[in-house]
Design an enzyme around this catalytic site. Sequence first.
Site, PDB file in Angstrom:
ATOM      1  N   ARG A  18      48.996   3.459  -5.535  1.00  0.00           N
ATOM      2  CA  ARG A  18      47.862   2.375  -5.599  1.00  0.00           C
ATOM      3  C   ARG A  18      46.349   3.117  -5.417  1.00  0.00           C
ATOM      4  O   ARG A  18      45.521   2.263  -5.239  1.00  0.00           O
ATOM      5  CB  ARG A  18      48.140   1.527  -4.311  1.00  0.00           C
ATOM      6  CG  ARG A  18      48.937   0.230  -4.605  1.00  0.00           C
ATOM      7  CD  ARG A  18      50.474   0.626  -4.493  1.00  0.00           C
ATOM      8  NE  ARG A  18      51.210  -0.565  -5.047  1.00  0.00           N
ATOM      9  CZ  ARG A  18      52.591  -0.681  -4.851  1.00  0.00           C
ATOM     10  NH1 ARG A  18      53.324   0.414  -4.367  1.00  0.00           N
ATOM     11  NH2 ARG A  18      53.273  -1.596  -5.326  1.00  0.00           N
ATOM     12  N   THR A  64      49.514  14.002  -3.834  1.00  0.00           N
ATOM     13  CA  THR A  64      50.584  13.355  -3.279  1.00  0.00           C
ATOM     14  C   THR A  64      51.893  14.198  -3.323  1.00  0.00           C
ATOM     15  O   THR A  64      51.823  15.304  -3.963  1.00  0.00           O
ATOM     16  CB  THR A  64      50.673  11.796  -3.716  1.00  0.00           C
ATOM     17  OG1 THR A  64      51.558  11.147  -2.938  1.00  0.00           O
ATOM     18  CG2 THR A  64      50.938  11.678  -5.241  1.00  0.00           C
ATOM     19  N   LYS A  68      51.753  18.415  -1.560  1.00  0.00           N
ATOM     20  CA  LYS A  68      50.901  18.630  -0.443  1.00  0.00           C
ATOM     21  C   LYS A  68      50.874  20.112   0.153  1.00  0.00           C
ATOM     22  O   LYS A  68      49.951  20.644   0.676  1.00  0.00           O
ATOM     23  CB  LYS A  68      51.083  17.443   0.522  1.00  0.00           C
ATOM     24  CG  LYS A  68      50.529  16.197   0.208  1.00  0.00           C
ATOM     25  CD  LYS A  68      51.004  15.291   1.558  1.00  0.00           C
ATOM     26  CE  LYS A  68      51.271  13.864   0.750  1.00  0.00           C
ATOM     27  NZ  LYS A  68      51.362  12.975   1.840  1.00  0.00           N
ATOM     28  N   ASN A  89      46.087  16.724   1.578  1.00  0.00           N
ATOM     29  CA  ASN A  89      46.157  15.440   0.621  1.00  0.00           C
ATOM     30  C   ASN A  89      44.889  14.939  -0.019  1.00  0.00           C
ATOM     31  O   ASN A  89      44.866  14.076  -0.736  1.00  0.00           O
ATOM     32  CB  ASN A  89      46.833  14.118   1.178  1.00  0.00           C
ATOM     33  CG  ASN A  89      45.960  13.471   2.326  1.00  0.00           C
ATOM     34  OD1 ASN A  89      44.930  13.951   2.725  1.00  0.00           O
ATOM     35  ND2 ASN A  89      46.469  12.282   2.992  1.00  0.00           N
ATOM     36  N   ASP A 104      45.505  11.698   6.424  1.00  0.00           N
ATOM     37  CA  ASP A 104      46.553  10.625   7.074  1.00  0.00           C
ATOM     38  C   ASP A 104      46.144  10.617   8.572  1.00  0.00           C
ATOM     39  O   ASP A 104      46.610   9.238   9.161  1.00  0.00           O
ATOM     40  CB  ASP A 104      47.961  11.197   6.703  1.00  0.00           C
ATOM     41  CG  ASP A 104      48.417  11.000   5.531  1.00  0.00           C
ATOM     42  OD1 ASP A 104      47.810  10.018   4.907  1.00  0.00           O
ATOM     43  OD2 ASP A 104      49.305  11.763   4.946  1.00  0.00           O
ATOM     44  N   ALA A 131      59.901  13.369  12.261  1.00  0.00           N
ATOM     45  CA  ALA A 131      59.210  14.603  12.525  1.00  0.00           C
ATOM     46  C   ALA A 131      58.881  15.300  11.226  1.00  0.00           C
ATOM     47  O   ALA A 131      58.960  16.289  11.085  1.00  0.00           O
ATOM     48  CB  ALA A 131      60.384  15.464  13.234  1.00  0.00           C
TER      49      ALA A 131
HETATM   50  P1  NAP Z   1      59.185  13.114   5.394  1.00  0.00           P
HETATM   51  O1  NAP Z   1      58.231  14.401   5.729  1.00  0.00           O
HETATM   52  O2  NAP Z   1      60.296  13.342   4.227  1.00  0.00           O
HETATM   53  O3  NAP Z   1      59.823  12.935   6.856  1.00  0.00           O
HETATM   54  C1  NAP Z   1      60.827  11.765   7.075  1.00  0.00           C
HETATM   55  C2  NAP Z   1      61.471  11.611   8.373  1.00  0.00           C
HETATM   56  O4  NAP Z   1      62.211  10.479   8.617  1.00  0.00           O
HETATM   57  C3  NAP Z   1      61.974  12.731   8.849  1.00  0.00           C
HETATM   58  O5  NAP Z   1      61.908  12.822  10.361  1.00  0.00           O
HETATM   59  C4  NAP Z   1      63.579  12.392   8.827  1.00  0.00           C
HETATM   60  O6  NAP Z   1      64.368  13.248   9.757  1.00  0.00           O
HETATM   61  C5  NAP Z   1      63.523  10.999   9.052  1.00  0.00           C
HETATM   62  N1  NAP Z   1      64.465  10.249   8.300  1.00  0.00           N
HETATM   63  C6  NAP Z   1      64.724  10.258   7.008  1.00  0.00           C
HETATM   64  N2  NAP Z   1      65.851   9.264   6.746  1.00  0.00           N
HETATM   65  C7  NAP Z   1      66.406   9.046   7.911  1.00  0.00           C
HETATM   66  C8  NAP Z   1      67.345   8.410   8.403  1.00  0.00           C
HETATM   67  N3  NAP Z   1      68.228   7.755   7.582  1.00  0.00           N
HETATM   68  N4  NAP Z   1      67.806   8.193   9.750  1.00  0.00           N
HETATM   69  C9  NAP Z   1      66.989   9.041  10.604  1.00  0.00           C
HETATM   70  N5  NAP Z   1      65.942   9.572  10.105  1.00  0.00           N
HETATM   71  C10 NAP Z   1      65.648   9.705   9.048  1.00  0.00           C
HETATM   72  O7  NAP Z   1      58.569  11.880   5.128  1.00  0.00           O
HETATM   73  P2  NAP Z   1      56.938  11.462   5.694  1.00  0.00           P
HETATM   74  O8  NAP Z   1      55.884  11.973   4.700  1.00  0.00           O
HETATM   75  O9  NAP Z   1      56.750  11.750   6.862  1.00  0.00           O
HETATM   76  O10 NAP Z   1      57.122   9.912   5.319  1.00  0.00           O
HETATM   77  C11 NAP Z   1      57.776   8.901   6.179  1.00  0.00           C
HETATM   78  C12 NAP Z   1      57.527   7.397   5.967  1.00  0.00           C
HETATM   79  O11 NAP Z   1      55.939   7.267   6.149  1.00  0.00           O
HETATM   80  C13 NAP Z   1      57.788   7.301   4.428  1.00  0.00           C
HETATM   81  O12 NAP Z   1      58.164   5.830   4.400  1.00  0.00           O
HETATM   82  C14 NAP Z   1      56.315   6.892   3.882  1.00  0.00           C
HETATM   83  O13 NAP Z   1      56.173   6.104   2.693  1.00  0.00           O
HETATM   84  C15 NAP Z   1      55.400   6.763   5.060  1.00  0.00           C
HETATM   85  N6  NAP Z   1      54.121   6.913   5.171  1.00  0.00           N
HETATM   86  C16 NAP Z   1      53.181   6.048   5.016  1.00  0.00           C
HETATM   87  C17 NAP Z   1      51.746   6.450   5.055  1.00  0.00           C
HETATM   88  C18 NAP Z   1      50.717   5.345   4.892  1.00  0.00           C
HETATM   89  O14 NAP Z   1      49.577   5.432   4.679  1.00  0.00           O
HETATM   90  N7  NAP Z   1      51.051   4.261   5.586  1.00  0.00           N
HETATM   91  C19 NAP Z   1      51.449   7.897   5.006  1.00  0.00           C
HETATM   92  C20 NAP Z   1      52.449   8.693   4.766  1.00  0.00           C
HETATM   93  C21 NAP Z   1      53.866   8.318   4.930  1.00  0.00           C
HETATM   94  P3  NAP Z   1      65.114  14.701   9.533  1.00  0.00           P
HETATM   95  O15 NAP Z   1      64.263  15.691  10.138  1.00  0.00           O
HETATM   96  O16 NAP Z   1      66.432  14.385  10.166  1.00  0.00           O
HETATM   97  O17 NAP Z   1      65.398  14.855   8.051  1.00  0.00           O
END
Ligand code: NAP
Length: 280
Positions: A18, A64, A68, A89, A104, A131
């Site tokens: 977006r 993205t 990153k 980012n 972020d 995490a």
């Molecule tokens: P990431 O680096 O892949 O980390 C994902 C995290 O979620 C890890 O801690 C993982 O745990 C946990 N997780 C994934 N699937 C799980 C499950 N089924 N049960 C329990 N824990 C689970 O991803 P990220 O970049 O941090 O992004 C996380 C979310 O934030 C995404 O939905 C993304 O779209 C959103 N986000 C939003 C913004 C915004 O601007 N609003 C910005 C960044 C990200 P493990 O360590 O156990 O794998």
Amino acid sequence: MNPIPRACVMGYPVKHSRSPMIHGYWLRQLGIAGTYGLEELTPEAFPEFLTHLARQGYVGGNITVPHKQTAYQLVDARDDAAQAIGAVNTVWLEGTRLMGGNSDAHGFIANLDDRAPGWDLTNGHAVIIGAGGAARAAAYAIVQRGLKVSLINRTASHEEELAQHFAGSVVPAGGFDALPQVLGSADLLVNCTPLGMHGKPPLHVDLSPLKATAVVYDVVYVPLETNLLAAARARGHRTVDGLGMLLQQAGFGFEKWFGARPKVTPELRALIEADLVAKR
Ligand code: NAP
């Protein structure tokens, strides 16, 4: 005459982003002659492209998934947030130097300040679930405001690794089993996992130990109101969704490339909300 400044988002895949819509809105609103496009780059093509960004005609851009960490390695210098979070980012040029930042943390906190003013209580306590990259940015931002953080994550080694990174301010709580115990003293609960996102399982948290004054924040923004936020709202908590974080973080790069500070207006939010609904 200076050429029209051009910026882009680099990712793989990137078509769903977006960012062009957000920056396009601001360019039009502020009457700035600039462009913001998409560059879909494979992991093989990305390093060469980024290293020669000026030669491609760009003054900077957003980075993205999945680039990153590579960007973090390739930039000539990083800002404090990128250094602490371990990911870049946003990139921009200062003379011939390629600078890397992480917006972020800025987006996370600006959204919270906007939607739940006064959340950052002295001696406050936050609980972050997750995490990964988003949790790292949230932890960095919250710790900078002086709150202590308890971290809950599925994989214990990731929980401990992140806590160690912010040693003294972020404590590994000990996985999901510890959640009821830490929630009782929480002033802020944040979901930083994809749980609750469209197409993923919901995040089930028993919110009954939470103080009535606690704020509940979900960084997921599709749907805008996740099951966690709906449950929190039903209990009377102040809630904060992830769309504001996405919008607020974008302003950081815009100012670097186009030289003006843009505003997150209700009109912009409505524009992106409508697109999220249309493409679901
Ligand atoms: P990431 O680096 O892949 O980390 C994902 C995290 O979620 C890890 O801690 C993982 O745990 C946990 N997780 C994934 N699937 C799980 C499950 N089924 N049960 C329990 N824990 C689970 O991803 P990220 O970049 O941090 O992004 C996380 C979310 O934030 C995404 O939905 C993304 O779209 C959103 N986000 C939003 C913004 C915004 O601007 N609003 C910005 C960044 C990200 P493990 O360590 O156990 O794998």
